[in-house]
Design a protein around this motif. Structure first.
Motif, PDB file in Angstrom:
ATOM      1  N   GLY A   7       0.827  -1.207   0.000  1.00 27.44           N
ATOM      2  CA  GLY A   7       0.000   0.000   0.000  1.00 27.44           C
ATOM      3  C   GLY A   7       0.854   1.246   0.000  1.00 27.44           C
ATOM      4  O   GLY A   7       0.580   2.214  -0.712  1.00 27.44           O
ATOM      5  N   TRP A   8       1.916   1.212   0.790  1.00 31.44           N
ATOM      6  CA  TRP A   8       2.827   2.359   0.827  1.00 31.44           C
ATOM      7  C   TRP A   8       3.453   2.592  -0.552  1.00 31.44           C
ATOM      8  O   TRP A   8       3.528   3.742  -1.008  1.00 31.44           O
ATOM      9  CB  TRP A   8       3.933   2.139   1.873  1.00 31.44           C
ATOM     10  CG  TRP A   8       5.069   3.088   1.663  1.00 31.44           C
ATOM     11  CD1 TRP A   8       5.085   4.416   1.985  1.00 31.44           C
ATOM     12  CD2 TRP A   8       6.308   2.812   1.010  1.00 31.44           C
ATOM     13  NE1 TRP A   8       6.275   4.976   1.581  1.00 31.44           N
ATOM     14  CE2 TRP A   8       7.043   4.017   0.982  1.00 31.44           C
ATOM     15  CE3 TRP A   8       6.876   1.660   0.457  1.00 31.44           C
ATOM     16  CZ2 TRP A   8       8.312   4.098   0.407  1.00 31.44           C
ATOM     17  CZ3 TRP A   8       8.145   1.743  -0.107  1.00 31.44           C
ATOM     18  CH2 TRP A   8       8.845   2.961  -0.126  1.00 31.44           C
ATOM     19  N   TYR A   9       3.864   1.532  -1.209  1.00 29.78           N
ATOM     20  CA  TYR A   9       4.516   1.708  -2.511  1.00 29.78           C
ATOM     21  C   TYR A   9       3.539   2.377  -3.490  1.00 29.78           C
ATOM     22  O   TYR A   9       3.895   3.323  -4.200  1.00 29.78           O
ATOM     23  CB  TYR A   9       5.004   0.364  -3.078  1.00 29.78           C
ATOM     24  CG  TYR A   9       5.789   0.546  -4.356  1.00 29.78           C
ATOM     25  CD1 TYR A   9       7.159   0.777  -4.312  1.00 29.78           C
ATOM     26  CD2 TYR A   9       5.159   0.543  -5.606  1.00 29.78           C
ATOM     27  CE1 TYR A   9       7.887   0.995  -5.479  1.00 29.78           C
ATOM     28  CE2 TYR A   9       5.875   0.760  -6.770  1.00 29.78           C
ATOM     29  CZ  TYR A   9       7.243   0.983  -6.699  1.00 29.78           C
ATOM     30  OH  TYR A   9       7.950   1.213  -7.858  1.00 29.78           O
ATOM     31  N   CYS A  61      -0.033  12.282   5.196  1.00 28.76           N
ATOM     32  CA  CYS A  61      -0.887  11.088   5.072  1.00 28.76           C
ATOM     33  C   CYS A  61      -0.748  10.459   3.689  1.00 28.76           C
ATOM     34  O   CYS A  61      -0.802   9.242   3.529  1.00 28.76           O
ATOM     35  CB  CYS A  61      -2.351  11.456   5.297  1.00 28.76           C
ATOM     36  SG  CYS A  61      -2.634  12.532   6.711  1.00 28.76           S
ATOM     37  N   THR A  62      -0.600  11.344   2.676  1.00 31.72           N
ATOM     38  CA  THR A  62      -0.696  10.851   1.302  1.00 31.72           C
ATOM     39  C   THR A  62       0.563  10.153   0.825  1.00 31.72           C
ATOM     40  O   THR A  62       0.592   9.675  -0.298  1.00 31.72           O
ATOM     41  CB  THR A  62      -1.054  11.998   0.330  1.00 31.72           C
ATOM     42  OG1 THR A  62      -0.105  13.055   0.519  1.00 31.72           O
ATOM     43  CG2 THR A  62      -2.442  12.511   0.582  1.00 31.72           C
ATOM     44  N   THR A  63       1.597  10.081   1.665  1.00 28.75           N
ATOM     45  CA  THR A  63       2.710   9.198   1.316  1.00 28.75           C
ATOM     46  C   THR A  63       2.204   7.756   1.246  1.00 28.75           C
ATOM     47  O   THR A  63       2.711   6.963   0.469  1.00 28.75           O
ATOM     48  CB  THR A  63       3.832   9.312   2.358  1.00 28.75           C
ATOM     49  OG1 THR A  63       4.228  10.679   2.448  1.00 28.75           O
ATOM     50  CG2 THR A  63       5.044   8.468   1.985  1.00 28.75           C
ATOM     51  N   CYS A  64       1.213   7.435   2.059  1.00 28.66           N
ATOM     52  CA  CYS A  64       0.702   6.057   2.105  1.00 28.66           C
ATOM     53  C   CYS A  64      -0.759   5.949   1.660  1.00 28.66           C
ATOM     54  O   CYS A  64      -1.124   5.037   0.941  1.00 28.66           O
ATOM     55  CB  CYS A  64       0.824   5.505   3.521  1.00 28.66           C
ATOM     56  SG  CYS A  64       2.523   5.420   4.123  1.00 28.66           S
ATOM     57  N   HIS A  65      -1.606   6.865   2.134  1.00 24.86           N
ATOM     58  CA  HIS A  65      -3.032   6.799   1.803  1.00 24.86           C
ATOM     59  C   HIS A  65      -3.270   7.579   0.515  1.00 24.86           C
ATOM     60  O   HIS A  65      -3.010   8.780   0.458  1.00 24.86           O
ATOM     61  CB  HIS A  65      -3.879   7.423   2.909  1.00 24.86           C
ATOM     62  CG  HIS A  65      -3.755   6.737   4.234  1.00 24.86           C
ATOM     63  ND1 HIS A  65      -4.495   5.625   4.553  1.00 24.86           N
ATOM     64  CD2 HIS A  65      -2.977   6.999   5.306  1.00 24.86           C
ATOM     65  CE1 HIS A  65      -4.185   5.243   5.797  1.00 24.86           C
ATOM     66  NE2 HIS A  65      -3.262   6.059   6.265  1.00 24.86           N
ATOM     67  N   GLN A  66      -3.803   6.892  -0.486  1.00 21.04           N
ATOM     68  CA  GLN A  66      -3.923   7.564  -1.779  1.00 21.04           C
ATOM     69  C   GLN A  66      -5.075   8.560  -1.788  1.00 21.04           C
ATOM     70  O   GLN A  66      -6.158   8.287  -1.299  1.00 21.04           O
ATOM     71  CB  GLN A  66      -4.085   6.539  -2.894  1.00 21.04           C
ATOM     72  CG  GLN A  66      -2.845   5.667  -2.986  1.00 21.04           C
ATOM     73  CD  GLN A  66      -2.907   4.737  -4.166  1.00 21.04           C
ATOM     74  OE1 GLN A  66      -3.094   5.166  -5.298  1.00 21.04           O
ATOM     75  NE2 GLN A  66      -2.778   3.450  -3.892  1.00 21.04           N
ATOM     76  N   ILE A  67      -4.795   9.708  -2.399  1.00 21.53           N
ATOM     77  CA  ILE A  67      -5.754  10.801  -2.361  1.00 21.53           C
ATOM     78  C   ILE A  67      -6.984  10.497  -3.226  1.00 21.53           C
ATOM     79  O   ILE A  67      -8.047  11.045  -3.007  1.00 21.53           O
ATOM     80  CB  ILE A  67      -5.075  12.139  -2.784  1.00 21.53           C
ATOM     81  CG1 ILE A  67      -5.894  13.344  -2.334  1.00 21.53           C
ATOM     82  CG2 ILE A  67      -4.790  12.189  -4.260  1.00 21.53           C
ATOM     83  CD1 ILE A  67      -5.874  13.588  -0.854  1.00 21.53           C
ATOM     84  N   ASP A  68      -6.861   9.596  -4.183  1.00 23.26           N
ATOM     85  CA  ASP A  68      -8.050   9.237  -4.966  1.00 23.26           C
ATOM     86  C   ASP A  68      -8.842   8.120  -4.291  1.00 23.26           C
ATOM     87  O   ASP A  68      -9.798   7.601  -4.848  1.00 23.26           O
ATOM     88  CB  ASP A  68      -7.674   8.860  -6.402  1.00 23.26           C
ATOM     89  CG  ASP A  68      -6.887   7.557  -6.471  1.00 23.26           C
ATOM     90  OD1 ASP A  68      -6.624   6.954  -5.399  1.00 23.26           O
ATOM     91  OD2 ASP A  68      -6.539   7.138  -7.586  1.00 23.26           O
TER      92      ASP A  68
END
Ligand SMILES: Cc1cc2nc3c(=O)[nH]c(=O)nc-3n(C[C@H](O)[C@H](O)[C@H](O)COP(=O)(O)OP(=O)(O)OC[C@H]3O[C@@H](n4cnc5c(N)ncnc54)[C@H](O)[C@@H]3O)c2cc1C
Lengths: 419, 236
Positions: free
Chosen positions: A408-410, B171-178
């Motif tokens: 998920g991070w990648y 947050c968006t390094t991991c949680h995708q904004i889309d």
């Protein structure tokens, strides 16, 4: 001046709302970013996105496809394809209006505020971001230099080097030896060499189980050592031998033609030799005159160079304090820097710097571990404010969840870099 | 029913006998109820159900996709609805197998129930809340108990969304904004209260997760409110 697509197609309302700009005597303020990796691509995207066309952003990056180093070890282990690691700059150009120039920066004129390109021409800037990653320190492994990188790959920059190393591992004779010369501190991705050993061991244990792995390591200790060693014991018992400084590992050299490695006088024939030399900031940082020794010192509030307030250095090339040289760190630093640069060039709000990092590593199939920390500016450097690390003996379900989280991070960080 | 759904449904029907007997053998409601816990983080169904991260699911059978008043759908869902996607057992079956297959671009970050029996069970459970001619009456907002003891002042804090936007970059390094979920859950469009409650639970270590405990641990009340304000109200 280039016309920024974003501004060009922006709605009237957006244009009215565009913040006041402060550029030195010419139209729109200009930010030039050198290096489209974890630091540079993120910074370019955030400045372009958040300034909504009020800042002209140019990204200078020689390669058309950026192959991440992160997850390249998983490719060595057989968990990823090389194509899974490649990312292009199309969306940065089309959706965010970044001017992507595929060329090398070969010099910086700090008085004229221009960047010279290998292909000729100069690009003017108001603010310059350097995120060129690493280069290697000449002579750090006697017998090896850059011209030996095909015979003895470093695979410490993404792409073809990684593929070459994998091909060499796959071509090893039955029962052959894979050697690694691990780098001295500081270097990019502290757990990287040890994740690599795990992934090569994984592949060999499936395909060439009598093969051996020999590691010469100039460091006493390394990142997540207990976790790695526990995993090596569990999965690859007897395959991996690590020789540390107590047995003379700082005194290691190679003979590229003979394919031998000499550790403190004891010479071994090896089939693959992964030489990871000592590292320094990507050369353009030195050419720009912002390095002191091997790295470029920066201020912890905004990543600006301690030498030149209009140059910012991100990621591996910077000397910032406590953060490890990682893709996560570079991405985190880029956002703080982007916010500060926008504030300096337009009237947008500047918020306090906060940084974070987490590095996941894969030890064997579905066995992931992680280490992370928070950071803030203190005492003139980026200082750690606390962190965590996976524990030994965690159950299989947790390790699997940790691995899935790394996937998920990648996906998250690459979306955050390339849009 | 959309063409895509039609094709998918019939392929499934060929492959799995269970599917062929859809209309007759509804799944097991009790199993469906326990499976629905996987959905309940985002969706409510039953008396007093409200729109949360996802729309409430009362009366879903026969409804055109993307049409609940007051719920902010993804563009993808609005398009699917405009093209005439209507929810019946077969569509739900295809959707629940892999949401992104039927509605590419949906923000629903659920990887799907691969087991057709499980899908049948969930659909059977949902079906109970669709039989009445109109949707069940809405209860007042206090009806849903969320398990927390946060002071009302904390919940009432008005977040600074602009600050939240800056903070969100962590947050968006991991949680995708889309809203895509590739192993790390989506956090976009959460109702502010849920966001604040969850972040305080991480902060106080009442929810266990080393990365989130670390990230939330240093955020103060205003910063959490700022993030909640930003993420609850992203532009599409
Ligand atoms: C094996 C391995 C595994 C790793 N695993 C992880 C991990 O799991 N997690 C993690 O967070 N990090 C990981 N890393 C570390 C991560 O790859 C780096 O820390 C990160 O890429 C640093 O970002 P950067 O922007 O400083 O440099 P880079 O990402 O290397 O980008 C530098 C870019 O600058 C360009 N460039 C250089 N010089 C010039 C010039 N003169 N002109 C124009 N362009 C130039 C280069 O082409 C390159 O694209 C790993 C690294 C390795 C080697």
């Amino acid at each position: 001046m280039t016309i920024n697509r974003r501004l060009f197609i922006g709605t009237g309302a957006a244009m009215l709302a565009a913040p006041m700009v402060r550029a030195a005597g010419h139209g729109m303020p200009r930010v030039v970013v050198v290096g489209g990796g974890a630091g540079g691509a993120t910074a370019a995207r955030y400045i372009a996105k958040d300034s909504d066309g009020a800042i002209d952003v140019t990204l200078i990056e020689p390669t058309r496809t950026y192959f991440t180093c992160f997850f390249s070890n998983l490719y060595l282990g057989g968990f990823k394809e090389i194509d899974d690691l490649g990312h292009t700059y199309g969306t940065l150009a089309s959706d965010y209006g970044v001017n992507v120039v595929h060329d090398w920066a070969i010099g910086v004129d700090r008085d004229a505020k221009t960047v010279a390109l290998a292909g000729g021409g100069r690009v003017p800037y108001d603010k310059l971001i350097l995120s060129p990653g690493i280069d290697f320190v000449d002579g750090s492994v006697p017998g090896w230099d850059l011209s030996s990188q095909n015979a003895m790959p470093h695979a410490y920059k993404g792409g073809s080097q990684t593929e070459l190393l994998k091909a060499q591992v796959m071509a090893m004779p039955e029962g052959g030896t894979f050697a690694m010369i691990a780098p001295p501190n500081p270097y990019r991705c502290p757990p990287g060499p040890y994740e690599r050993i795990s992934m090569v061991a994984y592949w060999l244990s499936q395909n060439n189980p009598t093969a051996k792995i020999l590691v010469s390591d100039p460091k006493d200790k390394f990142s997540k050592q207990g976790l790695f060693e526990e995993g090596w014991q569990k999965y690859y018992g007897g395959m991996i031998e690590r020789i540390g400084p107590d047995f003379g590992a700082e005194n290691t050299s190679v003979d590229v033609a003979a394919m031998t490695i000499d550790i403190d006088g004891s010479v071994e024939n090896v089939d693959v030799c992964n030489v990871i030399p000592a590292m320094k900031a990507g050369r353009i940082a030195e050419l720009a005159g912002v390095t002191d020794g091997n790295w470029a010192p920066v201020n912890p509030d905004d990543m600006s160079s301690k030498v030149d307030p209009d140059i910012y250095v991100l990621g591996d090339a910077s000397e910032q304090g406590d953060m490890p040289k990682s893709g996560f760190s570079a991405n985190s630093q880029a956002k703080v820097c982007a916010n500060a640069i926008r504030g300096a060039l337009t009237d947008s709000r500047v918020f306090p710097a906060k940084f974070s990092n987490t590095c996941w590593s894969l030890i064997s199939e579905n066995d992931g571990v992680k280490v992370g920390a928070n950071y803030e500016p203190a005492d003139g450097k980026i200082s750690s404010t606390g962190g965590f690390v996976s524990q030994k003996g965690e159950d299989a379900a947790l390790r699997k969840a940790t691995y899935e989280e790394s996937e998920g991070w990648y996906a998250g960080i690459t979306a955050d870099m390339f849009g | 029913m959309t063409r895509g759904a039609c094709i998918r449904a019939s392929t499934i029907g060929l492959a799995l006998v269970v599917q062929a007997s859809w209309a007759h053998a509804l799944g097991n409601i009790e199993n469906g109820e326990s499976l629905f816990r996987q959905c309940a983080g985002c969706h409510e169904v039953g008396e007093g159900a409200r729109n949360r991260v996802g729309p409430q699911l009362n009366g879903i059978f026969g409804r055109t996709a993307g049409t609940i008043e007051g719920f902010r759908y993804s563009n993808a869902f609005e398009r699917a609805g405009a093209k005439g996607l209507e929810w019946h057992a077969e569509e739900l079956d295809v959707f629940l197998e892999n949401p992104k297959q039927l509605v590419p671009g949906t923000r629903m970050s659920f990887r799907g129930f691969k087991d057709p029996v499980q899908r049948a069970d969930v659909i059977a459970y949902l079906r109970q809340y669709s039989d009445s001619p109109s949707d069940l009456p809405e209860a007042d907002a206090t009806a849903t108990a969320t398990d927390h003891d946060l002071a009302p002042e904390i919940l009432a804090l008005e977040g600074d969304a602009e600050y939240g936007e800056y903070l969100s970059s962590e947050c968006t390094t991991c949680h995708q904004i889309d809203g895509a979920d590739a192993g790390i859950p989506s956090i976009v469009f959460w109702p502010e209260t849920d966001f604040v409650v969850a972040m305080h639970a991480y902060k106080n270590k009442r929810r266990e997760h080393p990365v989130m405990n670390m990230i939330a641990g240093r955020l103060n009340e205003e910063e959490i409110a700022a993030l909640a304000a930003y993420f609850s109200n992203l532009e599409n």
